[in-house]
Design a protein around this motif. Structure first.
Motif, short mmCIF file in Angstrom:
data_model
loop_
_atom_site.label_atom_id
_atom_site.label_comp_id
_atom_site.label_asym_id
_atom_site.label_seq_id
_atom_site.Cartn_x
_atom_site.Cartn_y
_atom_site.Cartn_z
N ASP A 75 0.85 -1.18 0.00
CA ASP A 75 0.00 0.00 0.00
C ASP A 75 0.89 1.23 0.00
OD1 ASP A 75 -2.61 1.48 0.51
OD2 ASP A 75 -1.46 2.05 2.28
N VAL A 76 0.71 2.11 -0.98
CA VAL A 76 1.51 3.33 -1.05
C VAL A 76 0.91 4.38 -0.12
CG1 VAL A 76 2.37 5.19 -2.54
CG2 VAL A 76 2.19 2.86 -3.43
N THR A 77 1.78 5.05 0.64
CA THR A 77 1.32 6.13 1.51
C THR A 77 1.70 7.50 0.98
OG1 THR A 77 3.34 5.93 2.86
CG2 THR A 77 1.41 4.67 3.56
N HIS A 78 2.79 7.59 0.19
CA HIS A 78 3.24 8.91 -0.28
C HIS A 78 4.08 8.76 -1.54
CE1 HIS A 78 4.36 13.15 0.00
NE2 HIS A 78 5.59 12.79 -0.28
N TYR A 79 3.87 9.68 -2.47
CA TYR A 79 4.72 9.80 -3.65
C TYR A 79 5.48 11.13 -3.59
CZ TYR A 79 1.95 6.13 -5.97
OH TYR A 79 1.32 4.96 -6.31
N GLY A 80 6.78 11.07 -3.80
CA GLY A 80 7.58 12.27 -3.99
C GLY A 80 8.08 12.27 -5.42
N LYS B 65 12.22 11.41 -11.16
CA LYS B 65 12.58 10.57 -10.02
C LYS B 65 11.33 10.42 -9.15
CE LYS B 65 14.73 11.86 -6.20
NZ LYS B 65 15.74 12.26 -5.20
N ALA B 66 10.95 9.18 -8.89
CA ALA B 66 9.79 8.90 -8.05
C ALA B 66 10.26 8.23 -6.76
CB ALA B 66 8.80 8.01 -8.78
N GLU B 67 10.00 8.88 -5.65
CA GLU B 67 10.27 8.29 -4.33
C GLU B 67 8.94 7.82 -3.78
OE1 GLU B 67 11.21 10.32 -0.26
OE2 GLU B 67 13.12 10.09 -1.34
N ILE B 68 8.80 6.51 -3.65
CA ILE B 68 7.53 5.89 -3.30
C ILE B 68 7.63 5.29 -1.92
CG2 ILE B 68 5.84 4.13 -3.97
CD1 ILE B 68 7.11 4.39 -6.85
N ARG B 69 6.87 5.84 -0.99
CA ARG B 69 6.84 5.33 0.39
C ARG B 69 5.63 4.40 0.52
NH1 ARG B 69 10.38 7.97 3.68
NH2 ARG B 69 11.33 9.83 2.73
N ALA B 70 5.86 3.20 1.01
CA ALA B 70 4.80 2.20 1.01
C ALA B 70 4.96 1.27 2.20
CB ALA B 70 4.83 1.40 -0.30
N ARG B 71 3.94 0.42 2.38
CA ARG B 71 3.96 -0.59 3.43
C ARG B 71 3.65 -1.94 2.80
NH1 ARG B 71 0.17 -3.10 6.34
NH2 ARG B 71 -1.45 -1.78 5.39
N ALA B 72 4.50 -2.90 3.07
CA ALA B 72 4.25 -4.26 2.56
C ALA B 72 3.08 -4.88 3.32
CB ALA B 72 5.49 -5.11 2.71
N GLU B 73 2.15 -5.46 2.61
CA GLU B 73 0.99 -6.09 3.24
C GLU B 73 1.21 -7.57 3.51
OE1 GLU B 73 -2.09 -4.89 0.49
OE2 GLU B 73 -2.61 -3.20 1.79
N LYS B 74 2.31 -8.11 2.99
CA LYS B 74 2.70 -9.49 3.26
C LYS B 74 4.19 -9.60 2.95
CE LYS B 74 1.10 -10.85 -1.36
NZ LYS B 74 0.17 -11.73 -2.10
N GLY C 165 3.85 3.81 -10.27
CA GLY C 165 3.08 3.76 -9.04
C GLY C 165 2.12 2.60 -9.03
N ASN C 166 1.26 2.62 -8.02
CA ASN C 166 0.19 1.63 -7.88
C ASN C 166 -1.08 2.28 -8.40
OD1 ASN C 166 -0.98 -0.78 -7.19
ND2 ASN C 166 -1.14 -0.33 -5.01
N HIS C 167 -1.29 2.21 -9.71
CA HIS C 167 -2.29 3.03 -10.37
C HIS C 167 -3.66 2.36 -10.44
CE1 HIS C 167 0.40 6.26 -11.32
NE2 HIS C 167 1.27 5.43 -11.86
N HIS C 168 -4.30 2.35 -9.28
CA HIS C 168 -5.68 1.91 -9.17
C HIS C 168 -6.34 2.77 -8.11
CE1 HIS C 168 -9.16 -0.59 -8.00
NE2 HIS C 168 -9.13 -0.95 -9.27
N PRO C 169 -7.62 3.15 -8.29
CA PRO C 169 -8.25 4.06 -7.31
C PRO C 169 -8.31 3.52 -5.90
CG PRO C 169 -9.87 3.20 -8.89
CD PRO C 169 -8.52 2.86 -9.42
N GLY C 170 -8.12 2.20 -5.72
CA GLY C 170 -8.15 1.64 -4.38
C GLY C 170 -6.95 1.96 -3.53
N ASP C 171 -5.88 2.52 -4.12
CA ASP C 171 -4.67 2.86 -3.35
C ASP C 171 -4.41 4.36 -3.48
OD1 ASP C 171 -2.36 2.90 -1.92
OD2 ASP C 171 -1.25 1.52 -3.19
N LYS C 172 -4.82 5.11 -2.44
CA LYS C 172 -4.67 6.57 -2.44
C LYS C 172 -3.47 6.95 -1.57
CE LYS C 172 -8.82 8.59 -1.99
NZ LYS C 172 -10.22 8.80 -1.51
N ALA C 173 -2.87 8.10 -1.88
CA ALA C 173 -1.66 8.52 -1.17
C ALA C 173 -1.55 10.04 -1.21
CB ALA C 173 -0.42 7.89 -1.82
N SER C 174 -0.69 10.59 -0.39
CA SER C 174 -0.34 12.01 -0.47
C SER C 174 0.79 12.20 -1.48
CB SER C 174 0.06 12.54 0.91
OG SER C 174 1.17 11.81 1.42
N TYR C 175 1.01 13.46 -1.88
CA TYR C 175 1.98 13.73 -2.93
C TYR C 175 2.79 14.99 -2.66
CZ TYR C 175 -0.17 10.44 -6.26
OH TYR C 175 -0.64 9.31 -6.90
N ASP C 176 4.08 14.93 -2.99
CA ASP C 176 4.92 16.10 -3.24
C ASP C 176 5.31 16.05 -4.71
OD1 ASP C 176 5.32 17.55 -0.72
OD2 ASP C 176 6.24 15.68 -0.03
#
Length: 467
Positions: A48-53, A68-77, A170-181
């Motif tokens: 699950d992505v939490t933030h895109y820089g 350059k994409a800095e992708i902050r995420a959490r592994a779900e498994k 990114g994780n380009h589906h509407p089910g995964d929303k995140a904040s952005y810089d």
């Protein structure tokens, strides 16, 4: 009875891959695609992505984008690999946790990343992707264009439903929303407009750098970057900052309607509850720069100066679509039916036709001038578009709005507007599907029977026998 088994070297290797030679459980690869009913390969499973820089350098003359994409995420498994959606573009490097990671490209848009060490379920991680190239224009199943659209004076990034993968991974589906810089470097003299708020603009050495930030969750399909010559107007709607960027060719034509944004926002908050974001506004491009308006977060994009009904439609999407976002593309009527109904409410409240008049005209076939358009309202149920090419057709918009009016007539105005406001508040910054909405309505009016509305108007084939 038991038997002893001697494993050969190939079998031993297979066991090590599956369960680990140290007896532990190894990570698995996250899925490519979340099996959306219309875009099954969009999005990715396992994290699950939490933030895109995003840091972008764009040269309009050559149309080349360096990112350059800095992708902050959490592994779900436990993950040994995960996928990102990126269409076209050349990937130069990938890092995970500050360490170089292996990667490969496959299919139309899959970027598979293999970290040096497996990611544990629940672990937060940072992936950095460096890439460059000329972004592609994406043609939707319905024939419309999205992605990174070149314009006469710059570019316009539009994402619905899958175009954002043309200009950032990114994780380009509407089910995964995140904040952005989003930081964008362009030639001096051009403006960059994006989602959220402009934190800083600096000019040095013939280049201008714009730093935008949005703290509330955003679905990637409503993220935008507009590069070009714009007249920028700043104002307030109550205490809400309003940021409007208009192509100079559209400035005169758009002034009167765009000056009504504070009025529209006040009306919308009265009807739908508190605005869910920290700023509002609009981006007005030239008519030929895009083939449609889009509810990009905080400030919708318009191809040419909008009329007031279109302005209402796209601004109300900030509640229904951007804050309350569909779980899958099957649930588009929860976006478009609500925004269309808002247009009808605006007219009803401002001396135009009543919503009932519009409903009756649609049912009798008198709303559209062309018979084919009138018949098209009944082409399929709003909650069941037949395929990806039809998710923006009339049943999703007009018939979806008619479903809402049937609910209003059943429960009365007081309960109905409580439903609209409660739905927006209860699902604020989240995702929902049609079953969630019907359950919400039934809970709000437990003494009413909605089965006929759901069976005939929401899921039923053809025109219902009675209005």
């Amino acid at each position: 009875m038991s038997r002893s088994v001697v494993l050969g070297p190939v079998a031993v290797l297979l066991v090590c891959v599956l369960v680990g030679c140290d007896g532990g459980v190894e990570g698995v690869a996250g899925s490519s695609g979340v099996r959306d009913p219309y875009f099954p390969k969009a999005g990715n499973g396992g994290y699950d992505v939490t933030h895109y820089g995003l840091t972008l350098d764009y040269e309009p003359r050559t149309r080349r984008l360096v990112g350059k994409a800095e992708i902050r995420a959490r592994a779900e498994k436990d993950l040994s690999a995960f996928n990102l959606d990126l269409k076209g573009m050349d990937v130069r490097s990938v890092e995970v946790g500050g360490e170089p990671a292996r990667f490969n490209r496959s299919g139309d848009h899959e970027l598979t990343v293999r970290p040096r060490e497996d990611l544990g379920g629940g672990d937060s991680f940072v992936a950095v992707v460096r890439y460059e190239g000329v972004p592609e224009v994406v043609t939707d199943p319905d024939g419309s264009e999205e992605g990174w659209l070149p314009t006469e004076d710059g570019a316009l990034g539009l994402g619905e439903p899958t175009g954002s993968m043309a200009w950032f991974p990114g994780n380009h589906h509407p089910g995964d929303k995140a904040s952005y810089d989003i930081v964008v470097d362009v030639p001096e003299g051009l403006e960059v407009v994006s989602v959220g708020e402009l934190r800083e603009k600096t000019v040095d050495g013939g280049r201008a750098v714009f730093d935008w930030r949005v703290s509330e969750p955003v679905a990637s399909y409503v993220v935008t970057v507009a590069v070009g010559e714009f007249e920028v107007r700043r104002s307030v709607a109550g205490r809400l900052p309003v940021y409007v960027a208009v192509d100079p060719e559209e400035a005169e034509a758009g002034a009167e309607v765009l000056d009504r944004i504070p009025e529209v926002m006040e009306w919308a908050q009265d009807n739908f509850g508190p605005y869910p974001f920290s700023s509002t506004g609009a981006i007005v491009e030239r008519e030929d720069d895009a083939g449609y308006a889009l509810e990009t977060q905080n400030r919708p994009v318009f191809p040419g100066a909008p009329g007031v009904e279109l302005l209402v439609h796209e601004l109300v999407h900030q509640w229904y679509g951007n804050s309350v976002t569909p779980k899958s593309w099957r649930d588009m009527w929860l976006n478009e039916g609500f925004a269309t109904y808002a247009e009808w409410l605006w007219d009803e409240d401002h001396g135009g036709d009543s919503v009932q008049d519009v409903f009756d005209a649609l049912y009798e076939g008198d709303y559209f001038e062309e018979e084919a358009e009138s018949d098209g309202v009944w082409a399929f149920p709003p909650a069941r578009p037949p395929d990806a090419a039809r998710i923006s057709d009339s049943p999703v918009y007009e018939r979806g709005a008619m479903v809402l009016h049937k609910v209003r007539r059943t429960v009365g105005d007081e309960v109905f507007f409580d439903i609209l406001r409660g739905w927006a508040a209860g699902r604020r910054h989240g995702n929902a599907d049609t079953d969630d909405f019907t359950a919400f309505v039934e809970k709000a009016a437990p003494d009413e029977d909605f089965s006929g509305i759901w069976d005939d108007w929401l899921y039923g084939e053809g025109r219902p026998r009675s209005p």
